[in-house]
Design a protein around this motif. Structure first.
Motif, PDB file in Angstrom:
ATOM      1  N   SER A  22       0.879  -1.173   0.000  1.00  0.00           N
ATOM      2  CA  SER A  22       0.000   0.000   0.000  1.00  0.00           C
ATOM      3  C   SER A  22       0.920   1.229   0.000  1.00  0.00           C
ATOM      4  O   SER A  22       1.991   1.191  -0.623  1.00  0.00           O
ATOM      5  CB  SER A  22      -0.914  -0.072   1.213  1.00  0.00           C
ATOM      6  OG  SER A  22      -1.793   1.024   1.279  1.00  0.00           O
ATOM      7  N   GLU A  43       2.330  -8.535  -1.447  1.00  0.00           N
ATOM      8  CA  GLU A  43       1.006  -7.969  -1.117  1.00  0.00           C
ATOM      9  C   GLU A  43      -0.025  -9.096  -1.154  1.00  0.00           C
ATOM     10  O   GLU A  43      -0.090  -9.833  -2.128  1.00  0.00           O
ATOM     11  CB  GLU A  43       0.659  -6.858  -2.124  1.00  0.00           C
ATOM     12  CG  GLU A  43      -0.768  -6.371  -2.092  1.00  0.00           C
ATOM     13  CD  GLU A  43      -1.248  -5.869  -0.724  1.00  0.00           C
ATOM     14  OE1 GLU A  43      -0.560  -5.051  -0.093  1.00  0.00           O
ATOM     15  OE2 GLU A  43      -2.335  -6.312  -0.295  1.00  0.00           O
ATOM     16  N   CYS A 309      -1.580   8.737   6.008  1.00  0.00           N
ATOM     17  CA  CYS A 309      -1.048   8.593   4.641  1.00  0.00           C
ATOM     18  C   CYS A 309       0.317   9.289   4.553  1.00  0.00           C
ATOM     19  O   CYS A 309       1.284   8.717   4.050  1.00  0.00           O
ATOM     20  CB  CYS A 309      -2.001   9.195   3.625  1.00  0.00           C
ATOM     21  SG  CYS A 309      -3.599   8.368   3.562  1.00  0.00           S
TER      22      CYS A 309
HETATM   23  C1  FAD Z   1     -11.539   5.950   9.290  1.00  0.00           C
HETATM   24  C2  FAD Z   1     -10.154   6.282   8.805  1.00  0.00           C
HETATM   25  C3  FAD Z   1      -9.942   7.485   8.152  1.00  0.00           C
HETATM   26  C4  FAD Z   1      -8.650   7.839   7.742  1.00  0.00           C
HETATM   27  N1  FAD Z   1      -8.461   9.021   7.113  1.00  0.00           N
HETATM   28  C5  FAD Z   1      -7.215   9.433   6.803  1.00  0.00           C
HETATM   29  C6  FAD Z   1      -6.972  10.708   6.192  1.00  0.00           C
HETATM   30  O1  FAD Z   1      -7.871  11.483   5.902  1.00  0.00           O
HETATM   31  N2  FAD Z   1      -5.686  11.046   5.923  1.00  0.00           N
HETATM   32  C7  FAD Z   1      -4.640  10.234   6.239  1.00  0.00           C
HETATM   33  O2  FAD Z   1      -3.495  10.609   6.007  1.00  0.00           O
HETATM   34  N3  FAD Z   1      -4.840   9.015   6.792  1.00  0.00           N
HETATM   35  C8  FAD Z   1      -6.086   8.595   7.074  1.00  0.00           C
HETATM   36  N4  FAD Z   1      -6.290   7.359   7.611  1.00  0.00           N
HETATM   37  C9  FAD Z   1      -5.118   6.505   7.881  1.00  0.00           C
HETATM   38  C10 FAD Z   1      -4.587   5.865   6.603  1.00  0.00           C
HETATM   39  O3  FAD Z   1      -5.611   5.156   5.968  1.00  0.00           O
HETATM   40  C11 FAD Z   1      -3.433   4.921   6.969  1.00  0.00           C
HETATM   41  O4  FAD Z   1      -2.598   5.569   7.901  1.00  0.00           O
HETATM   42  C12 FAD Z   1      -2.597   4.531   5.751  1.00  0.00           C
HETATM   43  O5  FAD Z   1      -3.357   3.813   4.817  1.00  0.00           O
HETATM   44  C13 FAD Z   1      -1.415   3.677   6.205  1.00  0.00           C
HETATM   45  O6  FAD Z   1      -0.744   3.167   5.082  1.00  0.00           O
HETATM   46  P1  FAD Z   1       0.114   1.844   5.193  1.00  0.00           P
HETATM   47  O7  FAD Z   1       0.714   1.626   3.854  1.00  0.00           O
HETATM   48  O8  FAD Z   1       0.984   1.912   6.373  1.00  0.00           O
HETATM   49  O9  FAD Z   1      -0.948   0.690   5.540  1.00  0.00           O
HETATM   50  P2  FAD Z   1      -2.216   0.186   4.732  1.00  0.00           P
HETATM   51  O10 FAD Z   1      -2.680   1.214   3.779  1.00  0.00           O
HETATM   52  O11 FAD Z   1      -3.176  -0.320   5.737  1.00  0.00           O
HETATM   53  O12 FAD Z   1      -1.662  -1.029   3.873  1.00  0.00           O
HETATM   54  C14 FAD Z   1      -1.241  -2.247   4.419  1.00  0.00           C
HETATM   55  C15 FAD Z   1      -1.053  -3.213   3.262  1.00  0.00           C
HETATM   56  O13 FAD Z   1      -0.505  -4.441   3.745  1.00  0.00           O
HETATM   57  C16 FAD Z   1      -1.202  -5.535   3.155  1.00  0.00           C
HETATM   58  N5  FAD Z   1      -1.058  -6.672   4.077  1.00  0.00           N
HETATM   59  C17 FAD Z   1      -1.557  -6.779   5.328  1.00  0.00           C
HETATM   60  N6  FAD Z   1      -1.197  -7.960   5.884  1.00  0.00           N
HETATM   61  C18 FAD Z   1      -0.443  -8.605   4.952  1.00  0.00           C
HETATM   62  C19 FAD Z   1       0.211  -9.873   4.928  1.00  0.00           C
HETATM   63  N7  FAD Z   1       0.170 -10.698   5.981  1.00  0.00           N
HETATM   64  N8  FAD Z   1       0.871 -10.214   3.810  1.00  0.00           N
HETATM   65  C20 FAD Z   1       0.920  -9.377   2.736  1.00  0.00           C
HETATM   66  N9  FAD Z   1       0.323  -8.176   2.701  1.00  0.00           N
HETATM   67  C21 FAD Z   1      -0.357  -7.791   3.802  1.00  0.00           C
HETATM   68  C22 FAD Z   1      -2.628  -5.010   3.019  1.00  0.00           C
HETATM   69  O14 FAD Z   1      -3.370  -5.761   2.086  1.00  0.00           O
HETATM   70  C23 FAD Z   1      -2.394  -3.576   2.588  1.00  0.00           C
HETATM   71  O15 FAD Z   1      -2.247  -3.442   1.203  1.00  0.00           O
HETATM   72  C24 FAD Z   1      -7.567   6.966   7.985  1.00  0.00           C
HETATM   73  C25 FAD Z   1      -7.794   5.732   8.603  1.00  0.00           C
HETATM   74  C26 FAD Z   1      -9.073   5.395   9.019  1.00  0.00           C
HETATM   75  C27 FAD Z   1      -9.282   4.084   9.717  1.00  0.00           C
END
Ligand code: FAD
Length: 436
Positions: A22, A43, A309
């Protein structure tokens, strides 16, 4: 032989294996690949266009340079991204930073943002994508250092990926973090979230974002690409019963009932209502021997502030900057890799910990305390205080700098305000006949 039937001293076939493609994982893959690393990007979802659904996608101004560095800003703007400022409603009035200092964020639906970034990662030389593979177990050497991961595809077949560095970018509830057993700090969250996209019915001053700090409830309107607005609310759990039977109707009623309400009823909902009931704050120790965590896997903080994000992109960049050179040095760089990981942890703590502490303190759903009321009230009256609050909300400055910038001006602004409201008496003048 280890549990996977391979010799533990097999040379790692990758410099880094990243779990999660992600925002955080894809950004790390781009940076490491550009520095010449061999990267496996794993992923669990098979669709390259998959995206995170429960997210209101507001990228704070502090996250925008990370997008620029990835080289994605033009593509995001071409996809319809908007560059908003923030307007914050409080019971004292609106906080609006003056245009010359207002921070500019970025809004593009995750439906469009995630595939763009993943595409960039998969096109980066040195990055091998393993979509539809889920991380199942970590590999460790005799000293307990993580040396890779076992992944499983959708047919149930396992694959062993050995790497000098394993990176958990697998989001809130990180499996990698729990497999690694890294220490976690868990603090409660007292709100729930519902939101949906609407066509039409945009808030005043669109594309600027409007946020209502209702103390203790919260609501927001985020105009975005394609003329859409994401309307969201995060009331405390005391209001949960109102949303149980029909969250869509409850969301519209909640927004329509706001002070200076936006015209949500003039809009048409064009996507399902998304909700999240558990947003517990989880902060992990971001490194362990052979392992680093980035994005939500390291810090799943209160989404109310729209920071995840940006922090996902920034933490990916901090990690890549700290470990790219040791990874390029090959096995000779192993000591330097440990030093690089320690450097990443320092950078991560310096950037995020102060914010995380403030946010977790508020996440339970408490009312504002007197000093917070004092600063917010002043921010509606004084451009300098508004600018400091805006810069803090955009995470351009930390809590200490915000206090230093805002409090002296807030004292003066509130004193001016109190003086201006004091009843004015006509100066005493003895009447002509007095004393006679
Ligand atoms: C209600 C809500 C509203 C939000 N609004 C905002 C906003 O307005 N602005 C903002 O900046 N942030 C916002 N966020 C937070 C934001 O969505 C996250 O902080 C952001 O997506 C984190 O990115 P990431 O890549 O760390 O994780 P994620 O986007 O969660 O990605 C994790 C990835 O890992 C993969 N994965 C998981 N487990 C495994 C595994 N075992 N093996 C392989 N792949 C796996 C998943 O499929 C996914 O693709 C919000 C969150 C929520 C809950």
């Amino acid at each position: 032989m280890d549990a996977t039937g391979q010799r533990p001293n097999d040379a790692p076939e990758f410099d880094a294996v990243i779990v999660g493609a992600s925002l955080a994982g894809s950004a790390a893959a781009v940076h490491l690949g550009r520095e010449g690393a061999r990267v496996a990007l794993v992923e669990q979802r098979p669709d390259p266009r998959a995206y995170k659904r429960v997210c209101s996608h507001y990228v704070q101004a502090s996250g925008v340079p990370a997008i620029e560095r990835l080289g994605l800003l033009d593509a995001m703007m071409a996809a319809g991204a908007v560059r908003p400022h923030f307007r914050i409603w409080t019971r004292w009035g609106w906080i609006v930073a003056p245009p010359e200092s207002a921070q500019t964020g970025l809004n593009l639906r995750r439906e469009l943002f995630d595939p763009l970034l993943r595409e960039a990662a998969l096109a980066t030389p040195g990055v091998e994508g393993l979509l539809g593979h889920s991380a199942e177990r970590l590999l460790r050497d005799d000293a307990g250092r993580v040396i890779g991961v076992v992944v499983r595809d959708r047919a149930g077949d396992e694959l062993t990926l050995r790497a000098r560095l394993t990176i958990g970018a697998d989001g809130r509830g990180s499996r990698v973090a729990s497999l690694a057993g890294v220490p976690a700090r868990v603090t409660p969250h007292g709100r729930f979230a519902y939101g949906a996209y609407f066509k039409g019915g945009a808030p005043a001053h669109a594309p600027d974002a409007s946020v209502w700090m209702l103390d203790p409830h919260w609501a927001a309107a985020f105009p975005t690409d394609s003329g859409l607005t994401f309307y969201a609310c995060m009331p405390t759990k005391a209001r949960l019963a109102d949303f149980r039977s029909d969250p869509g109707a409850a969301l519209v009623a909640f927004i329509a009932d706001l002070p200076d309400a936006p015209p949500i009823r003039e809009g048409r909902r064009v996507a399902p209502v998304l909700g999240k009931l558990d947003m517990t704050n989880v902060e992990h120790e971001p490194i362990a021997p052979g392992l680093a965590l980035i994005g939500d896997a390291a810090l799943a903080a209160d989404p109310l502030w729209g920071i995840g994000c940006g922090w996902a992109l920034q933490s990916a960049e901090w990690l890549a900057d700290a470990v790219a050179a040791p990874l390029a040095a090959g096995p000779a760089g192993d000591q330097a890799l440990a030093t690089g990981l320690a450097r990443y942890r320092r950078r991560w703590r310096r950037g995020l910990r102060g914010h995380a502490r403030v946010m977790e303190d508020l996440a339970g759903g408490r009312r504002w305390r007197a000093p917070e009321r004092f600063v917010f009230a002043a921010a509606t009256r004084d451009a300098g205080v508004a600018a400091a609050v805006d810069a803090f909300g955009a995470r351009m400055i930390g809590p200490n700098r915000m206090v230093a910038a805002a409090v002296p001006r807030a004292v003066a602004a509130n004193a001016r305000h109190a003086l201006a409201r004091r009843p004015r008496f006509a100066p005493y003048r003895a009447s002509a006949g007095a004393g006679t």
